[in-house]
Design an enzyme around this catalytic site. Structure first.
Site, PDB file in Angstrom:
ATOM      1  N   ASN A 157     -53.791  86.938  82.090  1.00  0.00           N
ATOM      2  CA  ASN A 157     -53.789  87.936  81.006  1.00  0.00           C
ATOM      3  C   ASN A 157     -54.708  89.121  81.282  1.00  0.00           C
ATOM      4  O   ASN A 157     -54.447  90.233  80.831  1.00  0.00           O
ATOM      5  CB  ASN A 157     -54.090  87.285  79.653  1.00  0.00           C
ATOM      6  CG  ASN A 157     -55.454  86.667  79.579  1.00  0.00           C
ATOM      7  OD1 ASN A 157     -56.054  86.328  80.601  1.00  0.00           O
ATOM      8  ND2 ASN A 157     -55.969  86.512  78.380  1.00  0.00           N
ATOM      9  N   GLU A 255     -64.552  79.209  80.869  1.00  0.00           N
ATOM     10  CA  GLU A 255     -64.235  80.147  79.767  1.00  0.00           C
ATOM     11  C   GLU A 255     -62.809  79.825  79.340  1.00  0.00           C
ATOM     12  O   GLU A 255     -61.868  80.064  80.101  1.00  0.00           O
ATOM     13  CB  GLU A 255     -64.321  81.600  80.238  1.00  0.00           C
ATOM     14  CG  GLU A 255     -65.691  82.051  80.684  1.00  0.00           C
ATOM     15  CD  GLU A 255     -66.717  82.077  79.575  1.00  0.00           C
ATOM     16  OE1 GLU A 255     -66.336  82.050  78.390  1.00  0.00           O
ATOM     17  OE2 GLU A 255     -67.911  82.093  79.902  1.00  0.00           O
ATOM     18  N   CYS A 289     -57.708  85.738  75.036  1.00  0.00           N
ATOM     19  CA  CYS A 289     -58.484  84.584  74.574  1.00  0.00           C
ATOM     20  C   CYS A 289     -59.153  84.910  73.242  1.00  0.00           C
ATOM     21  O   CYS A 289     -59.361  84.033  72.411  1.00  0.00           O
ATOM     22  CB  CYS A 289     -59.521  84.184  75.612  1.00  0.00           C
ATOM     23  SG  CYS A 289     -60.610  85.536  76.074  1.00  0.00           S
TER      24      CYS A 289
HETATM   25  P1  NAP Z   1     -54.040  78.236  82.895  1.00  0.00           P
HETATM   26  O1  NAP Z   1     -52.666  77.735  82.884  1.00  0.00           O
HETATM   27  O2  NAP Z   1     -55.143  77.325  82.541  1.00  0.00           O
HETATM   28  O3  NAP Z   1     -54.269  78.832  84.382  1.00  0.00           O
HETATM   29  C1  NAP Z   1     -55.475  79.448  84.752  1.00  0.00           C
HETATM   30  C2  NAP Z   1     -55.651  79.348  86.263  1.00  0.00           C
HETATM   31  O4  NAP Z   1     -55.754  77.968  86.624  1.00  0.00           O
HETATM   32  C3  NAP Z   1     -54.496  79.919  87.069  1.00  0.00           C
HETATM   33  O5  NAP Z   1     -54.992  80.507  88.239  1.00  0.00           O
HETATM   34  C4  NAP Z   1     -53.675  78.680  87.390  1.00  0.00           C
HETATM   35  O6  NAP Z   1     -52.890  78.804  88.556  1.00  0.00           O
HETATM   36  C5  NAP Z   1     -54.770  77.657  87.601  1.00  0.00           C
HETATM   37  N1  NAP Z   1     -54.304  76.279  87.382  1.00  0.00           N
HETATM   38  C6  NAP Z   1     -53.258  75.857  86.635  1.00  0.00           C
HETATM   39  N2  NAP Z   1     -53.151  74.528  86.666  1.00  0.00           N
HETATM   40  C7  NAP Z   1     -54.150  74.081  87.445  1.00  0.00           C
HETATM   41  C8  NAP Z   1     -54.583  72.784  87.852  1.00  0.00           C
HETATM   42  N3  NAP Z   1     -53.954  71.681  87.448  1.00  0.00           N
HETATM   43  N4  NAP Z   1     -55.668  72.691  88.647  1.00  0.00           N
HETATM   44  C9  NAP Z   1     -56.325  73.800  89.042  1.00  0.00           C
HETATM   45  N5  NAP Z   1     -55.967  75.055  88.702  1.00  0.00           N
HETATM   46  C10 NAP Z   1     -54.893  75.193  87.906  1.00  0.00           C
HETATM   47  O7  NAP Z   1     -54.221  79.521  81.949  1.00  0.00           O
HETATM   48  P2  NAP Z   1     -53.293  80.800  81.854  1.00  0.00           P
HETATM   49  O8  NAP Z   1     -52.002  80.436  81.231  1.00  0.00           O
HETATM   50  O9  NAP Z   1     -53.277  81.518  83.172  1.00  0.00           O
HETATM   51  O10 NAP Z   1     -54.156  81.724  80.849  1.00  0.00           O
HETATM   52  C11 NAP Z   1     -54.136  81.564  79.484  1.00  0.00           C
HETATM   53  C12 NAP Z   1     -55.336  80.780  78.997  1.00  0.00           C
HETATM   54  O11 NAP Z   1     -56.537  81.373  79.458  1.00  0.00           O
HETATM   55  C13 NAP Z   1     -55.455  80.779  77.483  1.00  0.00           C
HETATM   56  O12 NAP Z   1     -55.784  79.482  77.025  1.00  0.00           O
HETATM   57  C14 NAP Z   1     -56.604  81.741  77.210  1.00  0.00           C
HETATM   58  O13 NAP Z   1     -57.266  81.531  75.990  1.00  0.00           O
HETATM   59  C15 NAP Z   1     -57.472  81.482  78.384  1.00  0.00           C
HETATM   60  N6  NAP Z   1     -58.396  82.614  78.605  1.00  0.00           N
HETATM   61  C16 NAP Z   1     -59.721  82.461  78.276  1.00  0.00           C
HETATM   62  C17 NAP Z   1     -60.605  83.529  78.434  1.00  0.00           C
HETATM   63  C18 NAP Z   1     -62.069  83.394  78.083  1.00  0.00           C
HETATM   64  O14 NAP Z   1     -62.856  84.200  78.550  1.00  0.00           O
HETATM   65  N7  NAP Z   1     -62.469  82.429  77.286  1.00  0.00           N
HETATM   66  C19 NAP Z   1     -60.128  84.760  78.922  1.00  0.00           C
HETATM   67  C20 NAP Z   1     -58.780  84.874  79.236  1.00  0.00           C
HETATM   68  C21 NAP Z   1     -57.914  83.789  79.067  1.00  0.00           C
HETATM   69  P3  NAP Z   1     -51.285  79.041  88.467  1.00  0.00           P
HETATM   70  O15 NAP Z   1     -51.104  80.355  87.859  1.00  0.00           O
HETATM   71  O16 NAP Z   1     -50.837  79.001  89.880  1.00  0.00           O
HETATM   72  O17 NAP Z   1     -50.733  77.926  87.635  1.00  0.00           O
END
Ligand code: NAP
Length: 485
Positions: A157, A255, A289
């Protein structure tokens, strides 16, 4: 207009200062959610390439940690200049890969530049401590030291700013980096890395591994040479990484997700509140987020506020983020769009009323969903508890501040809380009572300024903070030195 083949981008891995593409390398596609056109293809790293990248970062560490801080800072300052030159190009690719409006993407590259400049300056303030000794002829000092290889794993995002928070803090502190960006934005990551390469960072200090989170992310989390995992993403994946990385006792900074609320009391300026609400709820198509997904409003002003929020939402143009005037782009992919549909359907089944929106916009494409406002939501409804990550806003009525704060704190998350009120008493109490890492008074839920600690409480994180000098609590560890003279 359809893209010709020559316009397609290709992303390769960046390991030990070189762009790597092996003969048997497999590639995955990056698809534009606005048009379903192919943006390009990107290399999927294998487990042995993860080893190569970690080895390169580990080897580079011995030199980089002994490089003076002004020298390290000079690379970041140079990178900031070069990002300026490629701002528009990088922003275009970000918008094509994940859909947000171009103005937002340009703003995000601005954050990268500010972070590089900020962290270059922070390097000079990596102060230690002098501790009075308990014995004569003795000095004691405490110094901050880097740890080694940092694995940065980031979501789609904010394709580049979140990487800059992590990487620039890691680098200025003397660590080296292996970065695994989200697959949806792998080509944006490639351009980001080209800029750092051009800034002249020594080989091995920064490495890029695109590819599946399950393969690359897991390998990084269990690798004995990786000392820190800095992760931003979903709570679910964060939990998995914490478990995996515990075997090698890595430091892990998480995060995670949020279920952020805007509380509106009856004494609030309702026009200002409505403006703050729509910006927090619907920019980045609700995929932040810190996006506001709940409005917790005092019963006596609910109708008036709802009308104002609907009126402003109607003015928000939905479309391809590259088109002028568009403020809400598509969702990142079809799967996310279907997920939003399911949540809205569930909200209605549980008793919510659709006050605005509530449907996909198939006329525009397969990933578009109307900004949606659901009234008559109760705090125990699914839509009031789970992170949706889409343009959906739930209105929850309450009978006053106490109930509002109890509803605000009544989810597993604790990232961002906003309150609109003209009462100093309630504003000050909210700052104390909200169990969230970020509290905004008379402002929406989404704002991050340079130098201010960013992070969440409860299941939104594990207590670490980014952006400010508090990032060094993750990126360094203390060494205590006793000198008898
Ligand atoms: P995500 O599915 O958790 O993926 C985040 C990262 O982790 C990606 O690079 C992903 O790679 C990798 N990943 C996925 N599955 C994994 C696994 N089993 N083991 C290790 N790495 C893995 O999150 P997203 O859909 O990209 O982003 C949305 C989420 O991020 C939301 O929940 C949002 O709230 C959160 N977020 C939090 C913040 C904050 O600062 N608190 C800021 C922005 C977003 P792939 O893409 O290759 O699957």
């Amino acid at each position: 207009m359809s893209q010709t083949k020559t316009e397609l981008l290709q992303g390769n891995l960046y390991i030990n200062g070189e762009w790597i593409s092996e003969e048997e390398q497999t590639y995955f596609e990056s698809i534009n959610p606005a048009t379903q056109e192919l943006v390009g293809t990107c290399a999927a790293a294998t487990a042995s390439q993860v080893d190569d990248a970690v080895k390169a970062a580990s080897t580079a560490y011995s030199h980089w940690k002994n490089t003076s801080i002004p020298e390290r800072a000079a690379f970041l300052t140079k990178a900031a200049e070069l990002f300026e030159d490629r701002k528009e190009e990088l922003a275009q690719v970000m918008t094509k890969e994940m859909g947000k409006p171009l103005t937002e993407s340009i703003g995000e590259v601005g954050v990268v530049i500010a972070t590089a400049q900020y962290m270059a300056g922070e390097g000079r303030r990596l102060f230690g401590e002098i501790v009075p000794a308990g014995f004569p002829d003795r000095d004691i000092k405490m110094v901050r030291e880097p740890l080694g290889v940092v694995a940065c794993i980031t979501p789609w995002n904010f394709p580049v700013s979140l990487a800059s928070y992590k990487m620039f803090a890691a680098l200025i502190a003397g660590n080296t980096v292996v970065w695994k960006p989200a697959s949806e934005v792998a080509l944006s990551a490639k351009i980001f890395m080209e800029v750092l390469h051009a800034a002249g960072l020594p080989k091995g200090t920064i490495n890029l591994l695109t590819g599946s989170g399950r393969i690359v992310g897991q390998k990084l989390a269990t690798h004995s040479e990786v000392k820190i995992i800095s992760f931003t993403g979903s709570t679910e994946v964060g939990q998995q990484l914490a478990e995996m990385s515990s075997k090698t006792l890595k430091r892990i900074s998480l995060e995670l997700g949020g279920k952020n609320a805007v509380i509106v009391l009856k004494d609030a300026d309702l026009n200002k509140a409505a403006e703050g609400i729509i910006k927090s709820a619907f920019t980045t198509t609700g995929q932040r987020c810190t996006a506001a997904s709940r409005v917790i409003v005092e019963r006596s002003v609910k109708e008036e506020l709802l009308k104002k929020v609907i009126a402003l939402t109607k003015e928000m143009k939905v479309g391809n983020g590259l088109e002028q005037g568009v403020v809400i782009g598509p969702l990142v992919n079809e799967q996310q769009c279907r997920l939003v549909e399911d949540y809205v359907q569930k909200a209605v089944e549980e008793g919510g009323n659709i006050a605005f929106g509530g449907r996909a916009i198939s006329e525009l494409g397969t990933c578009y969903y109307m900004p949606t406002i659901i009234d008559n939501v109760h705090s125990n409804h699914t839509i009031a508890q789970e992170e949706i990550f889409g343009p959906v806003l739930a209105f929850i009525e309450v009978n006053g501040y106490e109930e509002a704060m109890s509803v605000n704190n009544g989810t597993m998350y604790g990232l961002s809380t906003s309150i609109y009120t003209s009462s100093l008493h309630y504003a000050s109490r909210a700052a104390k009572d909200a169990v969230s890492g970020l509290v905004y008074i008379n402002n929406g839920t989404s704002n991050a300024e340079m130098g201010v600690a960013f992070g969440g409480m409860k299941m939104s994180g594990n207590g670490h903070r980014e952006v400010s000098h508090h990032a060094f609590d993750v990126m360094t560890e203390w060494k205590s030195v006793y000198t008898n003279y």
